[in-house]
Motif scaffolding. Structure first.
Motif, mmCIF file in Angstrom:
data_model
loop_
_atom_site.group_PDB
_atom_site.id
_atom_site.type_symbol
_atom_site.label_atom_id
_atom_site.label_comp_id
_atom_site.label_asym_id
_atom_site.label_seq_id
_atom_site.Cartn_x
_atom_site.Cartn_y
_atom_site.Cartn_z
ATOM 1 N N VAL A 328 0.182 -5.707 -1.764
ATOM 2 C CA VAL A 328 0.442 -6.965 -2.481
ATOM 3 C C VAL A 328 1.092 -7.988 -1.560
ATOM 4 N N LEU A 329 2.147 -7.585 -0.857
ATOM 5 C CA LEU A 329 2.974 -8.535 -0.114
ATOM 6 C C LEU A 329 2.385 -8.913 1.240
ATOM 7 N N VAL A 330 1.557 -8.051 1.829
ATOM 8 C CA VAL A 330 0.964 -8.339 3.135
ATOM 9 C C VAL A 330 -0.523 -8.623 3.016
ATOM 10 N N ASN A 331 -1.249 -7.754 2.305
ATOM 11 C CA ASN A 331 -2.708 -7.904 2.188
ATOM 12 C C ASN A 331 -3.128 -8.813 1.043
ATOM 13 N N GLU A 332 -2.156 -9.220 0.240
ATOM 14 C CA GLU A 332 -2.377 -10.165 -0.872
ATOM 15 C C GLU A 332 -3.418 -9.676 -1.869
ATOM 16 N N GLN A 333 -3.358 -8.391 -2.177
ATOM 17 C CA GLN A 333 -4.169 -7.849 -3.270
ATOM 18 C C GLN A 333 -3.344 -7.902 -4.562
ATOM 19 N N ARG A 334 -3.989 -8.112 -5.663
ATOM 20 C CA ARG A 334 -3.337 -8.159 -6.986
ATOM 21 C C ARG A 334 -2.041 -8.977 -6.916
#
Length: 425
Positions: A328-334
């Motif tokens: 979430v915080l690095v790859n910006e998933q969900r």
């Protein structure tokens, strides 16, 4: 339980192994008996094919080793009478030339294994036998000759640290000598995987680079962890993983590589994990579980509202198949779950929950799955950054659900519940 598994396993695993005493081995010197046997690192080899090297009557250059233990002699490359027939090498391993002696042992062991047949094991205590004996005893004798404790000894008494997730700790699971050997094995020249601030190496038992002692140690660790965690090593799980975490000079967060549950990385069937600490860390290096509460805290009363809110955040991440905060915080998933991921990381940075210290020889065991087979939202964890210029060495075993227990939710739940009960029987 653990003890019955230990004793039962030894009864079931029987191999025909000849155990040579020093007196019996001396009969196989090529003179009294045409056969020539040499003991090295606890194993007896038939070197009769090289009478030109080992036979006294033919003036062989290594004839002094015929019918004798050659461990110390070959480690030192010495045929002096005071070195022939000895297997003790502890003083050599503590000397300034330890690396050279260790390399000599490895090279000679590989040569013996490649060229000669194994005819038994060597017991320097003078016990001779030709019979069916437990395979565990053969491993123990080889380890003793190398100055190591028996690899298939009892694993120790688990201390319950936490119920949610289920966490146990055992001090002294590995000896200092075993930790030292495993640290060296974990930084071998092959299969090194660099991942962010960690260096990892898979320690596969079948790897040809291991000596017999090293292979026996890996078998012993795998087997004893299997006793503790309710299932032996099997083909549906990965090998032991050695990891070196160097000191961090730029970590902005306490858990500098994020928080995760151990089904991350595409290993959806993991159910429990063992972390063996191969070194002690003075500053940092703990394994942090920010949603966990100690047994004493659980017995003292219900969780606070803030703890319940954090638990709900962790479950919301799992509900959308997020198993690592970096997704979430690095790859910006969900990204709609960003606040939940940030809450977990903040709890870790605030030293919330339970932390297991990195103490050489100890092992932490924890369950990723609950008794119904579902992923425990309390099991989010991360490694604390190492400070103060030190390094953290670990050996991890990720236990996975065997294929037959994946058939249905009921089979999965029954399997996990059995493994959770097994450890304290």
């Amino acid at each position: 339980g653990v003890l019955s598994f230990l004793l039962g396993g030894c009864r079931r695993t029987r191999v025909e192994t000849r155990i040579f005493s020093p007196a019996e081995l001396q009969n196989y010197d090529g003179v009294c008996d045409r056969r020539i046997y040499v003991a090295f690192h606890g194993v007896v080899y038939d070197v009769s094919a090289r009478r030109d090297l080992y036979c006294k009557e033919e003036g062989g250059g290594y004839a002094a080793l015929a019918g004798r233990d050659a461990t110390r002699s070959l480690a030192k490359m010495s045929l002096k009478p005071e070195d022939v027939g000895r297997c003790d090498v502890e003083d050599l391993m503590a000397s300034e030339l330890a690396e050279l002696h260790q390399k000599a042992i490895q090279d000679w062991e590989k040569r013996f294994q490649d060229l000669y047949a194994v005819v038994g094991t060597f017991d320097p205590r003078g016990v001779a036998a030709t019979a069916y004996v437990p395979a565990a005893l053969a491993l123990d004798l080889v380890a003793q000759a190398a100055g190591l404790p028996p690899p298939l000894r009892a694993p120790g008494t688990p201390e319950l640290i936490c119920r949610k997730p289920r966490i146990y700790r055992i001090c002294g699971f590995l000896s200092p000598q075993e930790c030292k050997l495993l640290r060296r094995m974990a930084t071998g020249p092959k299969a090194m995987v660099f991942h962010e601030a960690k260096i990892r190496d898979g320690l596969r038992v079948e790897d040809q680079r291991w000596t017999q002692v090293e292979k026996d140690l890996l078998v012993g660790v795998e087997t004893r962890l299997g006793w503790l965690m309710g299932t032996p090593p099997h083909k549906d799980e990965v090998e032991l993983v050695g990891t070196l975490t160097p000191a961090s000079v730029t970590a902005a967060e306490r858990c500098h590589l994020g928080l995760h549950v151990d089904t991350n990385g595409g290993r959806a069937w993991r159910f429990a994990t063992a972390i063996c600490y191969l070194s002690s860390v003075q500053q940092g290096g703990r394994t942090c579980f920010p949603l966990a509460r100690t047994v004493e805290e659980e017995d003292g009363g219900p969780p606070e509202d803030e703890e319940l809110e954090l638990l709900e955040a962790s479950q919301r991440l799992l509900d959308v198949d997020i198993d690592h905060t970096d997704r979430v915080l690095v790859n910006e998933q969900r990204t709609e779950r960003r606040a939940d991921a940030e809450a977990l990381v903040a709890a870790g940075s605030a030293c919330r929950g339970v932390s297991i210290p990195a103490e050489e020889g100890s092992v932490a065991l924890f369950w990723t799955r609950r008794c119904d087979g579902s992923i425990d939202p309390h099991s989010w964890h991360g490694g604390e950054a190492v400070a103060g210029g030190g390094s953290k060495w670990t050996l991890q075993k990720f236990k996975e659900v065997p294929l037959e227990a994946r058939a249905s939710p009921g089979a999965l739940g029954a399997f996990v519940e059995r493994t959770r009960r097994n450890i304290m029987k």
